[in-house]
Design an enzyme around this catalytic site. Structure first.
Site, PDB file in Angstrom:
ATOM      1  N   ARG A  66       0.804  -1.215   0.000  1.00 17.99           N
ATOM      2  CA  ARG A  66       0.000   0.000   0.000  1.00 17.99           C
ATOM      3  C   ARG A  66       0.846   1.278   0.000  1.00 17.99           C
ATOM      4  O   ARG A  66       0.496   2.267  -0.644  1.00 17.99           O
ATOM      5  CB  ARG A  66      -0.967  -0.010   1.186  1.00 17.99           C
ATOM      6  N   ARG A  92      -9.468   1.383  -3.919  1.00 17.47           N
ATOM      7  CA  ARG A  92      -8.313   1.050  -3.079  1.00 17.47           C
ATOM      8  C   ARG A  92      -8.198   2.044  -1.931  1.00 17.47           C
ATOM      9  O   ARG A  92      -8.513   3.225  -2.104  1.00 17.47           O
ATOM     10  CB  ARG A  92      -7.025   1.114  -3.895  1.00 17.47           C
ATOM     11  N   ILE A  93      -7.725   1.555  -0.799  1.00 17.93           N
ATOM     12  CA  ILE A  93      -7.494   2.434   0.348  1.00 17.93           C
ATOM     13  C   ILE A  93      -6.078   2.997   0.247  1.00 17.93           C
ATOM     14  O   ILE A  93      -5.120   2.257   0.007  1.00 17.93           O
ATOM     15  CB  ILE A  93      -7.687   1.650   1.660  1.00 17.93           C
ATOM     16  N   LEU A  94      -5.970   4.309   0.418  1.00 17.34           N
ATOM     17  CA  LEU A  94      -4.658   4.963   0.328  1.00 17.34           C
ATOM     18  C   LEU A  94      -3.947   4.896   1.676  1.00 17.34           C
ATOM     19  O   LEU A  94      -4.579   4.923   2.736  1.00 17.34           O
ATOM     20  CB  LEU A  94      -4.827   6.427  -0.082  1.00 17.34           C
ATOM     21  N   ASN A 108     -13.649  12.305  -1.223  1.00 18.01           N
ATOM     22  CA  ASN A 108     -14.221  11.003  -1.551  1.00 18.01           C
ATOM     23  C   ASN A 108     -15.737  11.120  -1.585  1.00 18.01           C
ATOM     24  O   ASN A 108     -16.321  11.947  -0.887  1.00 18.01           O
ATOM     25  CB  ASN A 108     -13.809   9.952  -0.517  1.00 18.01           C
ATOM     26  N   HIS A 110     -19.202   8.720  -1.111  1.00 15.43           N
ATOM     27  CA  HIS A 110     -19.592   7.410  -0.562  1.00 15.43           C
ATOM     28  C   HIS A 110     -21.121   7.277  -0.634  1.00 15.43           C
ATOM     29  O   HIS A 110     -21.837   8.214  -0.264  1.00 15.43           O
ATOM     30  CB  HIS A 110     -19.118   7.310   0.888  1.00 15.43           C
ATOM     31  N   ASP A 142      -9.367  11.338   5.537  1.00 10.95           N
ATOM     32  CA  ASP A 142      -8.335  11.355   6.575  1.00 10.95           C
ATOM     33  C   ASP A 142      -7.731   9.953   6.682  1.00 10.95           C
ATOM     34  O   ASP A 142      -7.915   9.134   5.779  1.00 10.95           O
ATOM     35  CB  ASP A 142      -8.880  11.905   7.901  1.00 10.95           C
ATOM     36  N   ASP A 146     -13.570   6.125   5.139  1.00 15.31           N
ATOM     37  CA  ASP A 146     -14.916   6.721   5.138  1.00 15.31           C
ATOM     38  C   ASP A 146     -15.187   7.509   6.413  1.00 15.31           C
ATOM     39  O   ASP A 146     -16.273   7.416   7.007  1.00 15.31           O
ATOM     40  CB  ASP A 146     -15.990   5.626   4.933  1.00 15.31           C
TER      41      ASP A 146
HETATM   42  C1  GRF Z   1     -20.278   5.496  -6.528  1.00  9.44           C
HETATM   43  O1  GRF Z   1     -21.537   5.041  -6.149  1.00  9.44           O
HETATM   44  C2  GRF Z   1     -19.517   6.021  -5.348  1.00  9.44           C
HETATM   45  O2  GRF Z   1     -20.310   6.497  -4.321  1.00  9.44           O
HETATM   46  C3  GRF Z   1     -18.756   4.805  -4.870  1.00  9.44           C
HETATM   47  O3  GRF Z   1     -18.443   4.081  -6.027  1.00  9.44           O
HETATM   48  C4  GRF Z   1     -19.397   4.367  -7.046  1.00  9.44           C
HETATM   49  C5  GRF Z   1     -18.636   4.761  -8.289  1.00  9.44           C
HETATM   50  O4  GRF Z   1     -19.441   4.861  -9.413  1.00  9.44           O
HETATM   51  N1  GRF Z   1     -17.604   5.226  -4.091  1.00  9.44           N
HETATM   52  P1  GRF Z   1     -18.854   5.429 -10.788  1.00  9.44           P
HETATM   53  O5  GRF Z   1     -17.610   4.622 -11.120  1.00  9.44           O
HETATM   54  O6  GRF Z   1     -18.547   6.876 -10.603  1.00  9.44           O
HETATM   55  O7  GRF Z   1     -19.930   5.192 -11.784  1.00  9.44           O
END
Ligand code: GRF
Length: 201
Positions: A66, A92-94, A108, A110, A142, A146
């Site tokens: 990573r 991927r987690i940074l 990000n 979510h 951070d 999430d």
């Molecule tokens: C989105 O729903 C986002 O919230 C999540 O992954 C999905 C990505 O969709 N982190 P796309 O590749 O932008 O269509």
């Protein structure tokens, strides 16, 4: 113009929303200088190419851990002059090093109302939990997954007949509206971060 790198792994519909906003809104204030993916098959590459945006592929496997992977991603973004990393479906987690290099400069998106349903399968989690409302969160990244300061949220009702697919589709409609709005606000210096609190000026 704020130079940004968009990082995407999958279908790239959020990337497309950002590309479209940058093209149609003269006041957008941000320029996508590079699209970076960890998956060579990501549709994000084609979307970037169609828009004439530079692309980089940085796979986890070629770096093996990573820390090295994160360093390569950050280096690639900086090589293109990016000052902000916008994660748009980046799977991927940074490593914490990225946050040190880009403090309050990584966004990000979510598909839930954090802190509910963090991690993968957030849409399925909300559905399986029997929640009546879920939604979208845009936050600064951070050191924890999430978890960083919340910039914007949009609720999405869960309907009785919803499947994960139908719910995700309605969530994505909100994502495509919200993410460009947040990136524009960041680019126009409207976001003020104090601890966990983000004020819109
Ligand atoms: C989105 O729903 C986002 O919230 C999540 O992954 C999905 C990505 O969709 N982190 P796309 O590749 O932008 O269509």
């Amino acid at each position: 113009m704020l130079p940004i790198a968009v990082l995407a792994s999958g279908s790239g519909t959020n990337l497309q929303a950002l590309i479209d906003s940058a093209a149609s809104d003269v006041d957008f204030g941000a320029e996508i200088v590079v699209v970076i993916t960890d998956r060579p098959e990501s549709q994000a590459l084609q979307r970037a190419a169609n828009a004439g945006i530079a692309t980089e592929v940085v796979t986890f496997d070629e770096h093996g851990n990573r820390d090295a992977f994160t360093k390569a991603l950050c280096d690639a973004a900086e090589d293109h002059g990016a000052q902000v990393l916008v994660l748009a479906g980046f799977m991927r987690i940074l490593a914490p090093d990225a946050v040190e290099r880009f403090p309050n400069r990584i966004l990000n998106i979510h598909p839930s109302l954090l802190p509910s349903f963090p991690g993968v399968d957030a849409v399925e989690q909300a559905l399986n939990h029997g929640a009546k409302v879920t939604g979208v969160t845009v936050h600064f990244v951070d050191e924890q997954v999430d978890h960083g300061p919340i910039i914007a949220q949009e609720p999405v009702p869960i309907l009785g007949e919803d499947t994960a697919e139908s719910l995700h589709e309605r969530i994505q409609q909100q994502e495509h509206r919200l993410y460009p709005e947040v990136v524009k606000a960041l680019a126009r210096h409207r976001l003020e971060v104090t601890g966990r609190s983000v004020e819109w000026r």
